[in-house]
Design an enzyme around this catalytic site. Structure first.
Site, PDB file in Angstrom:
ATOM      1  N   LYS A  29       2.010  -5.835  -6.795  1.00 18.09           N
ATOM      2  CA  LYS A  29       3.485  -5.888  -6.751  1.00 18.09           C
ATOM      3  C   LYS A  29       3.944  -7.332  -6.614  1.00 18.09           C
ATOM      4  O   LYS A  29       3.234  -8.202  -6.104  1.00 18.09           O
ATOM      5  CB  LYS A  29       4.044  -5.059  -5.584  1.00 18.09           C
ATOM      6  CG  LYS A  29       3.617  -5.496  -4.171  1.00 18.09           C
ATOM      7  CD  LYS A  29       4.444  -6.591  -3.523  1.00 18.09           C
ATOM      8  CE  LYS A  29       3.884  -7.045  -2.191  1.00 18.09           C
ATOM      9  NZ  LYS A  29       4.270  -8.346  -1.742  1.00 18.09           N
TER      10      LYS A  29
ATOM     11  N   VAL B 272      -6.665 -12.147  -3.812  1.00 14.45           N
ATOM     12  CA  VAL B 272      -6.868 -11.798  -2.396  1.00 14.45           C
ATOM     13  C   VAL B 272      -5.985 -12.705  -1.535  1.00 14.45           C
ATOM     14  O   VAL B 272      -5.953 -13.918  -1.738  1.00 14.45           O
ATOM     15  CB  VAL B 272      -8.356 -11.981  -2.012  1.00 14.45           C
ATOM     16  CG1 VAL B 272      -8.565 -11.657  -0.526  1.00 14.45           C
ATOM     17  CG2 VAL B 272      -9.231 -11.091  -2.883  1.00 14.45           C
TER      18      VAL B 272
ATOM     19  N   MET C  93       0.459 -10.356  -3.244  1.00 13.38           N
ATOM     20  CA  MET C  93       0.692  -9.307  -4.242  1.00 13.38           C
ATOM     21  C   MET C  93       0.199  -7.946  -3.753  1.00 13.38           C
ATOM     22  O   MET C  93       0.057  -6.998  -4.528  1.00 13.38           O
ATOM     23  CB  MET C  93       0.039  -9.676  -5.577  1.00 13.38           C
ATOM     24  CG  MET C  93       0.596 -10.979  -6.148  1.00 13.38           C
ATOM     25  SD  MET C  93       0.255 -11.183  -7.888  1.00 13.38           S
ATOM     26  CE  MET C  93       1.509 -10.136  -8.630  1.00 13.38           C
TER      27      MET C  93
ATOM     28  N   GLY D  81      -2.673  -6.741  -2.636  1.00 13.75           N
ATOM     29  CA  GLY D  81      -3.919  -6.192  -3.187  1.00 13.75           C
ATOM     30  C   GLY D  81      -4.629  -5.250  -2.224  1.00 13.75           C
ATOM     31  O   GLY D  81      -5.140  -4.203  -2.643  1.00 13.75           O
TER      32      GLY D  81
ATOM     33  N   SER E  21      -3.293  -3.456   0.178  1.00 17.56           N
ATOM     34  CA  SER E  21      -2.496  -2.221   0.250  1.00 17.56           C
ATOM     35  C   SER E  21      -2.705  -1.386  -1.013  1.00 17.56           C
ATOM     36  O   SER E  21      -2.754  -0.157  -0.960  1.00 17.56           O
ATOM     37  CB  SER E  21      -1.003  -2.555   0.374  1.00 17.56           C
ATOM     38  OG  SER E  21      -0.775  -3.351   1.502  1.00 17.56           O
TER      39      SER E  21
ATOM     40  N   ASP F  69       3.211  -1.748   2.852  1.00 17.93           N
ATOM     41  CA  ASP F  69       3.238  -1.894   1.388  1.00 17.93           C
ATOM     42  C   ASP F  69       2.478  -0.772   0.667  1.00 17.93           C
ATOM     43  O   ASP F  69       2.488  -0.712  -0.569  1.00 17.93           O
ATOM     44  CB  ASP F  69       2.599  -3.227   0.960  1.00 17.93           C
ATOM     45  CG  ASP F  69       3.506  -4.424   1.247  1.00 17.93           C
ATOM     46  OD1 ASP F  69       4.686  -4.216   1.587  1.00 17.93           O
ATOM     47  OD2 ASP F  69       3.011  -5.565   1.127  1.00 17.93           O
TER      48      ASP F  69
HETATM   49  P1  ATP Z   1       0.696  -8.724   1.192  1.00 21.61           P
HETATM   50  O1  ATP Z   1       1.298  -9.134  -0.098  1.00 21.61           O
HETATM   51  O2  ATP Z   1       0.708  -7.230   1.432  1.00 21.61           O
HETATM   52  O3  ATP Z   1       1.151  -9.495   2.364  1.00 21.61           O
HETATM   53  P2  ATP Z   1      -1.658 -10.099   0.393  1.00 21.61           P
HETATM   54  O4  ATP Z   1      -1.635  -9.731  -1.043  1.00 21.61           O
HETATM   55  O5  ATP Z   1      -1.161 -11.450   0.772  1.00 21.61           O
HETATM   56  O6  ATP Z   1      -0.863  -8.994   1.169  1.00 21.61           O
HETATM   57  P3  ATP Z   1      -4.241  -8.906   0.613  1.00 21.61           P
HETATM   58  O7  ATP Z   1      -4.993  -9.322  -0.582  1.00 21.61           O
HETATM   59  O8  ATP Z   1      -3.676  -7.537   0.622  1.00 21.61           O
HETATM   60  O9  ATP Z   1      -3.097  -9.973   0.945  1.00 21.61           O
HETATM   61  O10 ATP Z   1      -5.229  -9.072   1.847  1.00 21.61           O
HETATM   62  C1  ATP Z   1      -4.982  -9.720   3.043  1.00 21.61           C
HETATM   63  C2  ATP Z   1      -6.263  -9.670   3.880  1.00 21.61           C
HETATM   64  O11 ATP Z   1      -6.648  -8.301   4.074  1.00 21.61           O
HETATM   65  C3  ATP Z   1      -7.437 -10.328   3.180  1.00 21.61           C
HETATM   66  O12 ATP Z   1      -7.559 -11.656   3.527  1.00 21.61           O
HETATM   67  C4  ATP Z   1      -8.631  -9.500   3.627  1.00 21.61           C
HETATM   68  O13 ATP Z   1      -9.278 -10.099   4.729  1.00 21.61           O
HETATM   69  C5  ATP Z   1      -8.064  -8.169   4.110  1.00 21.61           C
HETATM   70  N1  ATP Z   1      -8.454  -6.989   3.290  1.00 21.61           N
HETATM   71  C6  ATP Z   1      -8.840  -5.802   3.752  1.00 21.61           C
HETATM   72  N2  ATP Z   1      -9.106  -4.957   2.761  1.00 21.61           N
HETATM   73  C7  ATP Z   1      -8.865  -5.596   1.614  1.00 21.61           C
HETATM   74  C8  ATP Z   1      -8.965  -5.223   0.244  1.00 21.61           C
HETATM   75  N3  ATP Z   1      -9.373  -4.005  -0.141  1.00 21.61           N
HETATM   76  N4  ATP Z   1      -8.611  -6.140  -0.668  1.00 21.61           N
HETATM   77  C9  ATP Z   1      -8.179  -7.370  -0.281  1.00 21.61           C
HETATM   78  N5  ATP Z   1      -8.116  -7.764   0.998  1.00 21.61           N
HETATM   79  C10 ATP Z   1      -8.445  -6.891   1.950  1.00 21.61           C
END
Ligand code: ATP
Length: 300
Positions: free
Chosen positions: A13, A97, A101, A103, A105, A138
């Site tokens: 997203k 990661v 976005m 990921g 969630s 999310d």
């Molecule tokens: P948001 O946009 O919801 O704030 P984000 O996209 O910035 O999240 P994510 O990639 O969702 O961040 O992950 C944040 C942290 O969650 C990662 O640094 C990781 O340690 C942990 N995590 C747990 N499970 C996962 C997964 N399946 N994929 C990615 N990260 C995960």
């Protein structure tokens, strides 16, 4: 019929609007979020196994233990239906990661649906959304997809009708940003008087742009209260956004808590030109065109 393996695809997203209210007594912020699902996908495959396990294909930095959000989703669903979470989850990651976005969630939402099908639970949509909300604010949107307004912590969702589709280019950064750290920096900037804090409301201009499918108007209406905080923690994002502006993006912003940058193009052809120019700029670890809105979790 015995189901042996289930694969689910789930989109990333971008927040078209992310307005952050003052901190509440429970430490969370009231948000006005306009979520938009785009065609950058993770895939989660669930297979029967003796015990819960997670394997990850793609970028580093994803935990493979019980902290993985997909593993937590499988455990929660198993508890809910009264069985053991004996499943092997394999995640093919394409969503950046810690990139803003959602990921993690997305993977949680995908694991909920994959395990629901693998275990023959066939829970209704409302129950999956409710379990999703317990995993993270999310997660419900990743189940739903499309474009939606999220209120509260982001989990109370109302779908928004969109005319046609929009063409995006995403600039991935090297390394992520921690979402709690970005919120903390937003609070710090506000306490220091460097950023205003107003009660958030949904932007009428944004809703009108979505309804008419007007990319230029959407570009003008994009808004992210976390952007100053992300820029403060990662000053190089300023040049990254400027690269998109100089290359003719009709709108641009940091995606969620960053550091991924989202650039809106006027058309499909324009998105190809924009992607080429952003690649050329050398400011991104990867440059990815995508369209939105796309559906949420989908069985493959
Ligand atoms: P948001 O946009 O919801 O704030 P984000 O996209 O910035 O999240 P994510 O990639 O969702 O961040 O992950 C944040 C942290 O969650 C990662 O640094 C990781 O340690 C942990 N995590 C747990 N499970 C996962 C997964 N399946 N994929 C990615 N990260 C995960």
């Amino acid at each position: 019929m015995i189901v042996t393996t289930v694969t689910v695809r789930v989109p990333a997203k971008v927040n078209l609007q992310l307005s952050v209210g003052p901190v509440r007594d429970d430490g969370y912020h009231d948000l006005v979020n306009v979520f938009h699902a785009v065609s950058l996908f993770d895939e989660v495959t669930a297979s029967p196994a003796d015990a819960l396990s997670v394997t990850v294909e793609g970028p580093a930095g994803v935990p493979t233990g019980p902290d993985n959000l997909a593993a937590r989703a499988a455990t929660l669903l198993a508890e809910h239906i009264g069985r053991r979470p004996d499943v092997a989850l394999h995640i093919r990651k394409d969503i950046p990661v810690a990139g803003g976005m959602a990921g993690g969630s997305a993977d949680a939402a995908a694991a909920l649906l994959a395990c629901d099908v693998l275990w023959g639970a066939r829970l209704d949509r409302e129950t999956l959304l409710e379990l999703g909300a317990r995993l993270g604010s999310d997660v419900p949107f990743a189940l739903l997809g499309g474009t939606a307004v999220g209120l509260g912590r982001g989990e109370r969702l109302t779908p928004v009708e969109v005319m046609g589709e929009f063409h995006w280019v995403f600039g991935y950064a090297d390394g992520g940003l921690s979402t709690p750290a970005v919120y903390a920096e937003c609070d710090r900037l506000r306490a220091a008087g460097e950023q205003d804090s107003v009660w958030p409301r949904v932007s009428d201009d944004l809703m009108a742009a979505l309804k008419t499918g007007d990319a230029e108007a959407l570009g003008r209406a994009l808004y992210n209260d976390l952007q100053p905080a992300a820029l403060s923690l990662r000053p190089s994002l300023g040049e990254a956004l400027a690269a998109g502006r100089d290359a003719g993006a009709v709108g641009f912003l940091v995606s969620g808590s960053g550091p991924t940058c989202a650039f809106l193009a006027a058309s499909l052809d324009h998105s190809a030109e924009l992607a080429a120019a952003l690649n050329e700029s050398g400011r991104f670890a990867a440059v990815r065109p995508a369209v939105g809105p796309v559906p949420g979790v989908t069985l493959l």
